[in-house]
Enzyme design. Structure first.
Site, mmCIF file in Angstrom:
data_model
loop_
_atom_site.group_PDB
_atom_site.id
_atom_site.type_symbol
_atom_site.label_atom_id
_atom_site.label_comp_id
_atom_site.label_asym_id
_atom_site.label_seq_id
_atom_site.Cartn_x
_atom_site.Cartn_y
_atom_site.Cartn_z
ATOM 1 C CG HIS A 129 81.940 30.127 45.111
ATOM 2 N ND1 HIS A 129 82.168 29.269 44.066
ATOM 3 C CD2 HIS A 129 80.609 30.386 45.106
ATOM 4 C CE1 HIS A 129 81.018 29.024 43.448
ATOM 5 N NE2 HIS A 129 80.054 29.686 44.062
ATOM 6 C CG ASP A 206 85.407 35.297 44.210
ATOM 7 O OD1 ASP A 206 84.584 36.049 43.633
ATOM 8 O OD2 ASP A 206 85.143 34.131 44.530
ATOM 9 C CD GLN A 209 77.742 37.039 46.321
ATOM 10 O OE1 GLN A 209 76.895 37.918 46.464
ATOM 11 N NE2 GLN A 209 77.466 35.876 45.768
ATOM 12 C CE LYS A 232 77.009 34.592 41.869
ATOM 13 N NZ LYS A 232 77.954 33.937 42.778
ATOM 14 C CB CYS A 370 79.416 26.942 45.733
ATOM 15 S SG CYS A 370 78.244 26.446 44.474
HETATM 16 C C1 LIG Z 1 78.838 33.103 42.555
HETATM 17 C C2 LIG Z 1 80.209 33.127 43.101
HETATM 18 C C3 LIG Z 1 81.283 32.576 42.402
HETATM 19 C C4 LIG Z 1 81.100 31.849 41.098
HETATM 20 O O1 LIG Z 1 80.502 32.657 40.155
HETATM 21 P P1 LIG Z 1 80.011 32.045 38.741
HETATM 22 O O2 LIG Z 1 79.167 33.121 38.194
HETATM 23 O O3 LIG Z 1 79.234 30.800 39.082
HETATM 24 O O4 LIG Z 1 81.219 31.751 37.957
HETATM 25 C C5 LIG Z 1 82.535 32.682 42.948
HETATM 26 N N1 LIG Z 1 82.739 33.313 44.118
HETATM 27 C C6 LIG Z 1 81.745 33.862 44.818
HETATM 28 C C7 LIG Z 1 82.051 34.582 46.084
HETATM 29 C C8 LIG Z 1 80.443 33.787 44.342
HETATM 30 O O5 LIG Z 1 79.451 34.328 45.035
#
Ligand SMILES: *Cc1c(COP(=O)(O)O)cnc(C)c1O
Length: 412
Positions: A129, A206, A209, A232, A370
């Site tokens: 992302h 990260d 998800q 999320k 993104c």
């Molecule tokens: C949504 C997402 C982000 C960013 O998350 P924010 O809530 O916008 O800070 C980063 N990495 C992944 C894999 C995402 O799905």
């Protein structure tokens, strides 16, 4: 178990009834919410907790002698403790409240980044992302470090042999997504963490998800940093979590200066508060933290194994139905996938398809998600993405497929 049996074992109607936003019509049609990769809907207990905080307990935390301040502080710190247990972090001070995944990665890229030197190397992947790309690029500019990228194959899987070759004693950080938001790929992070540690590098995962789809145990993973967003995982926006190992966080300089993060301030010299406060400058998103704690409480009640199995059934069913449509191509066909389906349709722009789906009550996301480098790799402008949560159903997928077929007919 076959599809019917799993779906029966998992009481989706009982779960759906706790998410008020799912029960509404848009353009006169029952809403089908398939944009969970962008943000999830919220269960009533999260909404109630935020309402209650502002109706009754609203007060600033960590500094008040009075009743409400202590009550708010207690709730905020209880939320931290709950999240700590949920991700199995050894210490509560290793669990920092942030503004979200983006906030957490920027904190680490800045603050851990301060400990790096010219020529040090950072490895990310081709499926990150933007929020796990740009902070590292900023760091590389600031510190003259070198950014390296693990490539992917046509299925949207990491090329681990290439990763082996990128690793070197100069590698200081490997920052990698657990699950790709654009492709659904579940990466073998255990193996990546082990290999990175073997050359002395630290690892940031990260998890934006992940927490909504699977259990996360930061001790079992042995990752150095783990980040995710509240919104999320069925919690509020504007709040997230950064887990970091205490010895690393202790060694890192503060990210932002302000109230709450200090021990003593004079004009000559300021000393810093201990963890987690050192990295939590200013009045935080108090209701957000409390709401996120409630979202985790909601997740605790679920059997995540059953959730995973149910979501896999949804994924397999959706993919099989989609592949029956002529000219449709799935983007992201990794062997290990979560319930995210990205696809394109020959000759049609994703945005046009998404717009027609919307008019039929189906919420999907279109575009680059993104992840522009992923789109460049597949040489496409974007995809249509349907991303499922455990509250989605096979019936909703049927509505989606029907609406999609209609949209394609109208556009052709
Ligand atoms: C949504 C997402 C982000 C960013 O998350 P924010 O809530 O916008 O800070 C980063 N990495 C992944 C894999 C995402 O799905």
């Amino acid at each position: 178990m076959n599809v019917q049996e799993t779906m029966a074992a998992f009481d989706v109607e009982q779960i759906r009834s706790q998410f008020p936003a799912l029960n509404q019509t848009v353009y006169g049609r029952q809403l089908v919410y398939f944009d969970n990769g962008a943000t999830s809907q919220k269960p009533q207990i999260v909404i109630d907790a935020i309402d209650h905080y502002y109706s009754k307990d609203n007060s600033n935390i960590h500094r008040g002698v009075h009743y409400l301040s202590q009550l708010a502080t207690q709730q905020y710190e209880d939320a931290r403790g709950r999240i700590q247990k949920y991700i199995n972090a050894p210490l509560s001070e290793e669990v920092l409240f942030t503004t979200g995944t983006t906030g957490g990665i920027n904190l680490v890229a800045f603050s851990f980044g301060e400990t790096l030197n010219e020529g040090d190397e950072i490895i990310i992947s081709a499926m990150e992302h933007h929020s796990n790309i740009v902070p590292w690029q900023l760091l590389c500019e600031r510190k003259k470090c070198v950014l390296k990228v693990i490539p992917i194959n046509q299925k949207g899987e990491l090329l681990l042999d290439a990763f082996d070759e990128l690793l070197s004693p100069r590698t200081k950080m490997v920052a990698i997504t657990h699950i790709s938001n654009a492709l659904g790929t579940i990466n073998p992070i255990e193996e990546i963490i082990e290999k990175a540690h073997a050359v002395g590098a630290k690892v940031l995962i990260d998890g934006a998800q992940s927490v909504q789809h699977t259990t996360v145990d930061v001790q079992a993973l042995n990752c150095d940093f783990y980040v995710f967003s509240g919104h999320k995982v069925f919690g509020p926006t504007g709040v997230g979590i950064l887990y970091g190992k205490k010895e690393l966080l202790d060694a890192m300089p503060p990210y932002q200066g302000g109230g709450d993060m200090i021990a003593k301030v004079t004009f000559e010299k300021t000393t810093y508060n201990e963890l987690p406060h050192k990295f939590e400058a200013g009045t935080p998103n108090i209701s957000g933290g409390i709401g996120l704690g409630k979202a985790i409480e909601f997740l605790e009640q679920l059997d995540m194994k059953a959730v995973q199995q149910y979501e896999t059934e949804l994924l397999n069913y959706a993919q099989a139905e989609l592949l029956k449509i002529a000219g449709l191509q799935l983007i992201g066909t990794a062997a290990h996938k979560t319930s995210v389906v990205s696809f394109i349709v020959d000759g049609l722009h994703p945005f046009d398809v998404g717009t027609l789906l919307d008019k039929q009550g189906i919420a999907v996301r279109t575009g680059h998600h993104c992840t522009q480098p992923v789109m460049d790799f597949f040489k496409i402008p974007g995809t249509i993405r349907a991303s499922f949560a455990f509250y989605n159903t096979k019936e909703e997928i049927d509505l989606f497929i029907k609406a999609l077929k209609r949209s394609i007919e109208m556009l052709r």
